[in-house]
Design a protein around this motif. Structure first.
Motif, PDB file in Angstrom:
ATOM      1  N   PRO A  29       0.786  -1.232   0.000  1.00 32.92           N
ATOM      2  CA  PRO A  29       0.000   0.000   0.000  1.00 32.92           C
ATOM      3  C   PRO A  29       0.823   1.289   0.000  1.00 32.92           C
ATOM      4  O   PRO A  29       0.256   2.368  -0.145  1.00 32.92           O
ATOM      5  CB  PRO A  29      -0.814  -0.109   1.285  1.00 32.92           C
ATOM      6  N   GLN A  30       2.157   1.219   0.112  1.00 37.19           N
ATOM      7  CA  GLN A  30       2.976   2.424   0.236  1.00 37.19           C
ATOM      8  C   GLN A  30       2.780   3.409  -0.922  1.00 37.19           C
ATOM      9  O   GLN A  30       2.779   4.616  -0.704  1.00 37.19           O
ATOM     10  CB  GLN A  30       4.473   2.067   0.335  1.00 37.19           C
ATOM     11  N   GLU A  31       2.658   2.913  -2.123  1.00 32.39           N
ATOM     12  CA  GLU A  31       2.578   3.787  -3.296  1.00 32.39           C
ATOM     13  C   GLU A  31       1.166   3.863  -3.873  1.00 32.39           C
ATOM     14  O   GLU A  31       0.976   4.204  -5.034  1.00 32.39           O
ATOM     15  CB  GLU A  31       3.573   3.307  -4.358  1.00 32.39           C
ATOM     16  N   SER A  32       0.197   3.606  -3.040  1.00 34.64           N
ATOM     17  CA  SER A  32      -1.192   3.565  -3.476  1.00 34.64           C
ATOM     18  C   SER A  32      -1.658   4.885  -4.097  1.00 34.64           C
ATOM     19  O   SER A  32      -2.303   4.893  -5.138  1.00 34.64           O
ATOM     20  CB  SER A  32      -2.089   3.196  -2.291  1.00 34.64           C
ATOM     21  N   SER A  33      -1.324   6.000  -3.461  1.00 34.49           N
ATOM     22  CA  SER A  33      -1.764   7.308  -3.981  1.00 34.49           C
ATOM     23  C   SER A  33      -1.208   7.563  -5.367  1.00 34.49           C
ATOM     24  O   SER A  33      -1.918   8.038  -6.254  1.00 34.49           O
ATOM     25  CB  SER A  33      -1.329   8.437  -3.044  1.00 34.49           C
ATOM     26  N   PHE A  34       0.081   7.260  -5.544  1.00 29.22           N
ATOM     27  CA  PHE A  34       0.703   7.463  -6.854  1.00 29.22           C
ATOM     28  C   PHE A  34       0.063   6.554  -7.902  1.00 29.22           C
ATOM     29  O   PHE A  34      -0.174   6.969  -9.030  1.00 29.22           O
ATOM     30  CB  PHE A  34       2.207   7.194  -6.788  1.00 29.22           C
ATOM     31  N   LEU A  35      -0.206   5.313  -7.515  1.00 25.12           N
ATOM     32  CA  LEU A  35      -0.808   4.372  -8.450  1.00 25.12           C
ATOM     33  C   LEU A  35      -2.201   4.814  -8.868  1.00 25.12           C
ATOM     34  O   LEU A  35      -2.544   4.749 -10.051  1.00 25.12           O
ATOM     35  CB  LEU A  35      -0.853   2.961  -7.858  1.00 25.12           C
ATOM     36  N   LYS A  36      -3.005   5.246  -7.929  1.00 25.17           N
ATOM     37  CA  LYS A  36      -4.357   5.724  -8.275  1.00 25.17           C
ATOM     38  C   LYS A  36      -4.285   6.838  -9.307  1.00 25.17           C
ATOM     39  O   LYS A  36      -5.049   6.857 -10.278  1.00 25.17           O
ATOM     40  CB  LYS A  36      -5.083   6.219  -7.027  1.00 25.17           C
ATOM     41  N   GLU A  37      -3.353   7.779  -9.103  1.00 21.80           N
ATOM     42  CA  GLU A  37      -3.199   8.881 -10.045  1.00 21.80           C
ATOM     43  C   GLU A  37      -2.702   8.399 -11.405  1.00 21.80           C
ATOM     44  O   GLU A  37      -3.147   8.893 -12.439  1.00 21.80           O
ATOM     45  CB  GLU A  37      -2.264   9.959  -9.481  1.00 21.80           C
ATOM     46  N   LYS A  38      -1.799   7.428 -11.407  1.00 25.53           N
ATOM     47  CA  LYS A  38      -1.279   6.874 -12.665  1.00 25.53           C
ATOM     48  C   LYS A  38      -2.393   6.187 -13.444  1.00 25.53           C
ATOM     49  O   LYS A  38      -2.544   6.398 -14.654  1.00 25.53           O
ATOM     50  CB  LYS A  38      -0.136   5.887 -12.363  1.00 25.53           C
ATOM     51  N   ILE A  39      -3.196   5.370 -12.765  1.00 25.53           N
ATOM     52  CA  ILE A  39      -4.310   4.689 -13.436  1.00 25.53           C
ATOM     53  C   ILE A  39      -5.289   5.719 -13.984  1.00 25.53           C
ATOM     54  O   ILE A  39      -5.724   5.631 -15.135  1.00 25.53           O
ATOM     55  CB  ILE A  39      -5.010   3.696 -12.488  1.00 25.53           C
ATOM     56  N   ARG A  40      -5.620   6.693 -13.173  1.00 26.57           N
ATOM     57  CA  ARG A  40      -6.565   7.739 -13.608  1.00 26.57           C
ATOM     58  C   ARG A  40      -6.023   8.479 -14.836  1.00 26.57           C
ATOM     59  O   ARG A  40      -6.734   8.694 -15.817  1.00 26.57           O
ATOM     60  CB  ARG A  40      -6.816   8.720 -12.469  1.00 26.57           C
ATOM     61  N   TYR A  41      -4.751   8.848 -14.789  1.00 31.95           N
ATOM     62  CA  TYR A  41      -4.134   9.541 -15.911  1.00 31.95           C
ATOM     63  C   TYR A  41      -4.194   8.700 -17.183  1.00 31.95           C
ATOM     64  O   TYR A  41      -4.563   9.201 -18.253  1.00 31.95           O
ATOM     65  CB  TYR A  41      -2.672   9.895 -15.564  1.00 31.95           C
ATOM     66  N   GLU A  42      -3.833   7.432 -17.086  1.00 33.57           N
ATOM     67  CA  GLU A  42      -3.816   6.571 -18.267  1.00 33.57           C
ATOM     68  C   GLU A  42      -5.222   6.370 -18.833  1.00 33.57           C
ATOM     69  O   GLU A  42      -5.411   6.335 -20.052  1.00 33.57           O
ATOM     70  CB  GLU A  42      -3.151   5.230 -17.968  1.00 33.57           C
ATOM     71  N   ILE A  43      -6.211   6.242 -17.967  1.00 35.66           N
ATOM     72  CA  ILE A  43      -7.595   6.094 -18.436  1.00 35.66           C
ATOM     73  C   ILE A  43      -8.036   7.361 -19.155  1.00 35.66           C
ATOM     74  O   ILE A  43      -8.557   7.318 -20.276  1.00 35.66           O
ATOM     75  CB  ILE A  43      -8.555   5.780 -17.272  1.00 35.66           C
ATOM     76  N   LEU A  44      -7.834   8.505 -18.517  1.00 31.00           N
ATOM     77  CA  LEU A  44      -8.367   9.758 -19.060  1.00 31.00           C
ATOM     78  C   LEU A  44      -7.573  10.311 -20.232  1.00 31.00           C
ATOM     79  O   LEU A  44      -8.067  11.182 -20.946  1.00 31.00           O
ATOM     80  CB  LEU A  44      -8.477  10.798 -17.941  1.00 31.00           C
ATOM     81  N   THR A  45      -6.363   9.802 -20.469  1.00 30.36           N
ATOM     82  CA  THR A  45      -5.594  10.260 -21.640  1.00 30.36           C
ATOM     83  C   THR A  45      -5.590   9.227 -22.771  1.00 30.36           C
ATOM     84  O   THR A  45      -5.001   9.503 -23.820  1.00 30.36           O
ATOM     85  CB  THR A  45      -4.142  10.622 -21.257  1.00 30.36           C
ATOM     86  N   SER A  46      -6.225   8.108 -22.574  1.00 27.83           N
ATOM     87  CA  SER A  46      -6.331   7.130 -23.662  1.00 27.83           C
ATOM     88  C   SER A  46      -7.174   7.730 -24.779  1.00 27.83           C
ATOM     89  O   SER A  46      -8.140   8.457 -24.527  1.00 27.83           O
ATOM     90  CB  SER A  46      -6.956   5.831 -23.159  1.00 27.83           C
ATOM     91  N   LYS A  47      -6.802   7.408 -25.990  1.00 29.10           N
ATOM     92  CA  LYS A  47      -7.475   8.001 -27.155  1.00 29.10           C
ATOM     93  C   LYS A  47      -8.393   7.027 -27.887  1.00 29.10           C
ATOM     94  O   LYS A  47      -9.397   7.438 -28.454  1.00 29.10           O
ATOM     95  CB  LYS A  47      -6.428   8.513 -28.155  1.00 29.10           C
ATOM     96  N   GLU A  48      -8.043   5.733 -27.891  1.00 27.05           N
ATOM     97  CA  GLU A  48      -8.775   4.781 -28.726  1.00 27.05           C
ATOM     98  C   GLU A  48      -9.484   3.693 -27.935  1.00 27.05           C
ATOM     99  O   GLU A  48     -10.671   3.454 -28.158  1.00 27.05           O
ATOM    100  CB  GLU A  48      -7.811   4.133 -29.722  1.00 27.05           C
ATOM    101  N   SER A  49      -8.748   2.993 -27.074  1.00 28.44           N
ATOM    102  CA  SER A  49      -9.348   1.824 -26.424  1.00 28.44           C
ATOM    103  C   SER A  49      -8.703   1.529 -25.079  1.00 28.44           C
ATOM    104  O   SER A  49      -7.531   1.830 -24.866  1.00 28.44           O
ATOM    105  CB  SER A  49      -9.213   0.592 -27.324  1.00 28.44           C
ATOM    106  N   ILE A  50      -9.513   0.943 -24.216  1.00 27.61           N
ATOM    107  CA  ILE A  50      -9.033   0.430 -22.941  1.00 27.61           C
ATOM    108  C   ILE A  50      -9.696  -0.926 -22.734  1.00 27.61           C
ATOM    109  O   ILE A  50     -10.913  -1.053 -22.864  1.00 27.61           O
ATOM    110  CB  ILE A  50      -9.392   1.350 -21.757  1.00 27.61           C
ATOM    111  N   PHE A  51      -8.882  -1.909 -22.430  1.00 23.00           N
ATOM    112  CA  PHE A  51      -9.389  -3.237 -22.084  1.00 23.00           C
ATOM    113  C   PHE A  51      -9.005  -3.498 -20.631  1.00 23.00           C
ATOM    114  O   PHE A  51      -7.861  -3.283 -20.232  1.00 23.00           O
ATOM    115  CB  PHE A  51      -8.772  -4.309 -22.981  1.00 23.00           C
ATOM    116  N   VAL A  52      -9.988  -3.935 -19.857  1.00 27.15           N
ATOM    117  CA  VAL A  52      -9.770  -4.250 -18.447  1.00 27.15           C
ATOM    118  C   VAL A  52     -10.184  -5.698 -18.221  1.00 27.15           C
ATOM    119  O   VAL A  52     -11.282  -6.092 -18.624  1.00 27.15           O
ATOM    120  CB  VAL A  52     -10.625  -3.348 -17.527  1.00 27.15           C
TER     121      VAL A  52
END
Length: 161
Positions: A29-52
């Protein structure tokens, strides 16, 4: 001076979006805040597709970001485990109501934890999208731009599109 330029070039190359062998690792859990922001950034800057593909998905903030990306024209596909959805269907219902393609794997346990952004960046690791996974569990998440892995994941994703 040459040494400084080399170090600068190395650092810039390491973090460049064009470097397709770059990676980034998060330990939770140490880097949880950074990870949440990274995931959010990648989702919101994707242009074509996201597969989960996510075994346990109850974290609403990520679902909300996927919905926002979908409204911006990004094709979203979410693969979930049917038995986990039967236990908690709130995120599943949120995604379905937003007209996001959700596939339930019924014939075996869908235990993957991965994302593929624009067929260029992969997230893999042990993390489920649950509050407990982000805040309490020991988890590892790896973002990677490796063509071998990306191509293998693209072949996998094609089965669900």
């Amino acid at each position: 001076m040459k040494k400084i330029l080399f170090i600068l070039f190395f650092v810039l190359n390491l973090y460049s979006n064009e470097n397709f062998n770059s990676s980034e690792t998060f330990i939770l859990p140490q880097e949880s805040s950074f990870l949440k922001e990274k995931i959010r950034y990648e989702i919101l800057t994707s242009k074509e597709s996201i597969f989960v593909a996510m075994y346990n998905f109850s974290y609403k903030n990520i679902a909300k970001d996927l919905i926002k990306a979908s409204k911006n024209g990004v094709k979203i596909t979410v693969l979930l485990d049917k038995t986990k959805v039967e236990e908690d269907d709130e995120v599943y219902n949120m995604l379905k109501e937003a007209n996001i393609k959700v596939v339930l794997l019924e014939d075996r346990k869908m235990h993957l934890k991965m994302m593929l952004f624009d067929s260029k960046l992969a997230l893999i690791g042990s993390l489920n999208f649950t509050k407990k996974s982000f805040e309490e569990n020991m988890e590892i998440v790896y973002f990677v731009k490796d063509w071998k892995l990306i191509n293998k994941l693209k072949d996998f994703v094609a089965k669900f599109e």
